[in-house]
Design a protein around this motif. Structure first.
Motif, PDB file in Angstrom:
ATOM      1  N   VAL A   1       1.979  -0.880 -12.979  1.00 24.85           N
ATOM      2  CA  VAL A   1       3.509  -1.589 -12.545  1.00 24.85           C
ATOM      3  C   VAL A   1       2.561  -2.212 -11.042  1.00 24.85           C
ATOM      4  O   VAL A   1       2.761  -0.821 -10.212  1.00 24.85           O
ATOM      5  CB  VAL A   1       4.587  -0.768 -12.984  1.00 24.85           C
ATOM      6  N   ALA A   2       3.243  -3.083 -10.662  1.00 25.12           N
ATOM      7  CA  ALA A   2       3.175  -3.105  -9.214  1.00 25.12           C
ATOM      8  C   ALA A   2       4.860  -3.861  -9.099  1.00 25.12           C
ATOM      9  O   ALA A   2       5.354  -4.271  -9.619  1.00 25.12           O
ATOM     10  CB  ALA A   2       1.932  -4.314  -7.936  1.00 25.12           C
ATOM     11  N   MET A   3       5.617  -3.462  -7.367  1.00 22.20           N
ATOM     12  CA  MET A   3       6.897  -4.479  -6.930  1.00 22.20           C
ATOM     13  C   MET A   3       6.253  -4.900  -5.501  1.00 22.20           C
ATOM     14  O   MET A   3       5.444  -4.651  -4.745  1.00 22.20           O
ATOM     15  CB  MET A   3       7.660  -2.850  -7.221  1.00 22.20           C
TER      16      MET A   3
ATOM     17  N   GLY B   1      13.817   2.829 -10.994  1.00 20.99           N
ATOM     18  CA  GLY B   1      12.378   3.016  -9.981  1.00 20.99           C
ATOM     19  C   GLY B   1      12.277   3.395 -11.271  1.00 20.99           C
ATOM     20  O   GLY B   1      11.223   3.560 -11.441  1.00 20.99           O
ATOM     21  N   ARG B   2      12.028   4.771 -11.772  1.00 19.27           N
ATOM     22  CA  ARG B   2      11.426   5.919 -12.550  1.00 19.27           C
ATOM     23  C   ARG B   2      11.629   4.536 -13.992  1.00 19.27           C
ATOM     24  O   ARG B   2      10.087   4.733 -14.528  1.00 19.27           O
ATOM     25  CB  ARG B   2      12.787   6.384 -13.033  1.00 19.27           C
ATOM     26  N   GLU B   3      12.710   4.106 -14.697  1.00 16.26           N
ATOM     27  CA  GLU B   3      12.431   2.496 -15.633  1.00 16.26           C
ATOM     28  C   GLU B   3      11.290   1.985 -15.809  1.00 16.26           C
ATOM     29  O   GLU B   3      10.890   1.141 -16.610  1.00 16.26           O
ATOM     30  CB  GLU B   3      13.313   1.909 -15.757  1.00 16.26           C
ATOM     31  N   ILE B   4      10.948   1.173 -14.178  1.00 17.43           N
ATOM     32  CA  ILE B   4      10.820   0.420 -13.882  1.00 17.43           C
ATOM     33  C   ILE B   4       8.734   0.624 -13.560  1.00 17.43           C
ATOM     34  O   ILE B   4       7.862   0.038 -14.722  1.00 17.43           O
ATOM     35  CB  ILE B   4      10.390  -0.245 -12.541  1.00 17.43           C
TER      36      ILE B   4
ATOM     37  N   VAL C   1      12.490  -6.676  -6.404  1.00 22.73           N
ATOM     38  CA  VAL C   1      13.643  -5.998  -6.325  1.00 22.73           C
ATOM     39  C   VAL C   1      14.081  -5.932  -5.150  1.00 22.73           C
ATOM     40  O   VAL C   1      13.483  -5.848  -4.409  1.00 22.73           O
ATOM     41  CB  VAL C   1      13.228  -4.439  -6.363  1.00 22.73           C
ATOM     42  N   GLY C   2      15.602  -6.636  -5.127  1.00 19.59           N
ATOM     43  CA  GLY C   2      15.930  -6.868  -3.824  1.00 19.59           C
ATOM     44  C   GLY C   2      17.399  -6.797  -4.391  1.00 19.59           C
ATOM     45  O   GLY C   2      17.793  -6.619  -4.872  1.00 19.59           O
TER      46      GLY C   2
ATOM     47  N   GLY D   1      12.206   5.905  -6.253  1.00 20.87           N
ATOM     48  CA  GLY D   1      12.516   6.122  -8.172  1.00 20.87           C
ATOM     49  C   GLY D   1      10.548   5.881  -8.974  1.00 20.87           C
ATOM     50  O   GLY D   1       9.993   7.268  -9.324  1.00 20.87           O
ATOM     51  N   ALA D   2      10.488   4.410  -8.423  1.00 20.68           N
ATOM     52  CA  ALA D   2       9.224   4.529  -9.451  1.00 20.68           C
ATOM     53  C   ALA D   2       7.618   4.991  -8.797  1.00 20.68           C
ATOM     54  O   ALA D   2       7.185   5.206  -9.546  1.00 20.68           O
ATOM     55  CB  ALA D   2       8.735   2.844  -9.436  1.00 20.68           C
ATOM     56  N   ALA D   3       7.370   5.329  -7.593  1.00 21.93           N
ATOM     57  CA  ALA D   3       6.801   5.890  -6.488  1.00 21.93           C
ATOM     58  C   ALA D   3       6.233   7.762  -7.483  1.00 21.93           C
ATOM     59  O   ALA D   3       5.570   7.901  -6.715  1.00 21.93           O
ATOM     60  CB  ALA D   3       6.551   5.729  -5.554  1.00 21.93           C
ATOM     61  N   GLU D   4       7.535   8.227  -7.642  1.00 20.84           N
ATOM     62  CA  GLU D   4       7.553  10.166  -7.618  1.00 20.84           C
ATOM     63  C   GLU D   4       6.159  10.495  -8.126  1.00 20.84           C
ATOM     64  O   GLU D   4       5.682  11.500  -7.904  1.00 20.84           O
ATOM     65  CB  GLU D   4       9.040  10.444  -8.881  1.00 20.84           C
ATOM     66  N   ASP D   5       5.362   9.878  -9.314  1.00 20.66           N
ATOM     67  CA  ASP D   5       4.361  10.330  -9.391  1.00 20.66           C
ATOM     68  C   ASP D   5       3.146   9.368  -9.165  1.00 20.66           C
ATOM     69  O   ASP D   5       1.942  10.125 -10.368  1.00 20.66           O
ATOM     70  CB  ASP D   5       4.452  10.560 -11.118  1.00 20.66           C
ATOM     71  N   ALA D   6       3.114   9.068  -8.452  1.00 18.21           N
ATOM     72  CA  ALA D   6       2.218   7.597  -8.407  1.00 18.21           C
ATOM     73  C   ALA D   6       1.641   8.476  -6.717  1.00 18.21           C
ATOM     74  O   ALA D   6      -0.176   7.763  -7.355  1.00 18.21           O
ATOM     75  CB  ALA D   6       2.877   5.930  -7.541  1.00 18.21           C
ATOM     76  N   ASP D   7       1.696   9.128  -6.051  1.00 19.36           N
ATOM     77  CA  ASP D   7       0.395   9.562  -4.695  1.00 19.36           C
ATOM     78  C   ASP D   7      -0.107   8.292  -4.193  1.00 19.36           C
ATOM     79  O   ASP D   7      -1.299   8.495  -4.158  1.00 19.36           O
ATOM     80  CB  ASP D   7      -0.686  10.468  -5.803  1.00 19.36           C
ATOM     81  N   LEU D   8       0.938   7.604  -4.024  1.00 21.99           N
ATOM     82  CA  LEU D   8       0.118   5.802  -3.031  1.00 21.99           C
ATOM     83  C   LEU D   8       0.441   6.687  -1.820  1.00 21.99           C
ATOM     84  O   LEU D   8       1.127   7.539  -1.200  1.00 21.99           O
ATOM     85  CB  LEU D   8       0.788   5.201  -3.574  1.00 21.99           C
ATOM     86  N   ALA D   9      -0.356   6.074  -0.405  1.00 15.65           N
ATOM     87  CA  ALA D   9      -0.452   5.742   0.367  1.00 15.65           C
ATOM     88  C   ALA D   9       0.257   5.428   1.205  1.00 15.65           C
ATOM     89  O   ALA D   9       0.126   3.562   0.480  1.00 15.65           O
ATOM     90  CB  ALA D   9      -1.546   6.097   1.043  1.00 15.65           C
TER      91      ALA D   9
END
Length: 237
Positions: free
Chosen positions: A142-144, A132-135, A51-52, A209-217
């Motif tokens: 999925v990775a971004m 982002g949610r759609e991605i 994404v850019g 948006g993509a990370a909302e439910d991902a719980d990433l650090a």
């Protein structure tokens, strides 16, 4: 679901042939980007989405095999988004996605199919978040790769001249990206970002948006402002 992300700057001068004699000045930036892409590979994604930011003609989705070039920047360097056959009749990658494709080629990416999405710099935050949610729903893993610079107003010789608001904006962006602070990224001021020529704002909010439910650090790998433009490199995993 999003399993990993790499945030990298997108100036064409990252490509050594474009930078020419000044190429060594961004060696540390390139090294940080390579480290960030290693985090993506380690996540074993089913799909990578680059994404850019882009101007009006270059916005929208780009399939795997889309071509880009740096000939307009004085370097005979051509790139392609991912392996396999060239995309037939496709549009040329905008510069931000071409830099992403170059980074992936440089690190020998062969870990998952790749797609691109170029977003407009003025795109409203909520539309970024929805994209982002759609991605995130495109595949099980999925990775971004998120391309975009912070402000371009850090010095008198910067592209946007010196703006005293730039350093605080960049500091908050660096903190939020390094901490994977989704709400803080969503809250970045789009109007201020536009005034400061911070083209990364919209792609960063797509990531939020993509990370909302991902719980990433998060981890911040690089934060500097060569040429008066703030370049940030971070990972989420």
């Amino acid at each position: 679901m999003l399993v990993a992300a790499a945030i990298c700057p997108c100036p064409p001068v990252l490509v050594p042939e474009v930078a020419a004699g000044a190429a060594p000045e961004l060696d540390a930036t390139r090294a940080a980007c390579a480290d960030a892409l290693g985090v993506l590979a380690a996540a074993r994604p089913d799909l990578l989405v680059v994404v850019g930011p882009a101007g009006q003609p270059g916005r929208g989705p780009f399939p795997q095999g889309s071509k880009g070039t740096f000939r307009g920047f004085g370097a005979e360097v051509d790139v392609r988004l991912g392996g396999g056959p060239e995309a037939v009749g496709g549009r040329e990658l905008p510069p931000s996605l071409a830099v992403g494709a170059w980074l992936l080629e440089r690190t020998g990416w062969a870990d998952a199919p790749i797609e691109g999405l170029a977003v407009g710099e003025p795109l409203e935050a909520e539309r970024c978040v929805q994209a982002g949610r759609e991605i995130a729903g495109r595949a099980a893993r999925v990775a971004m790769l998120v391309m975009g610079d912070a402000s371009a107003c850090r010095t008198l010789k910067a592209p946007g001249y010196l703006d005293e608001r730039a350093a605080p904006f960049d500091a908050e962006a660096a903190r939020a990206l390094g901490a994977a602070d989704i709400e803080a990224i969503k809250a970045l001021d789009a109007d201020l970002a536009y005034q400061l020529k911070a083209a990364g704002r919209a792609p960063w909010q797509v990531l939020a948006g993509a990370a909302e439910d991902a719980d990433l650090a998060g981890a911040l790998l690089y934060d500097d402002a060569p040429y008066g433009v703030c370049y940030l490199v971070a990972t989420w995993s």
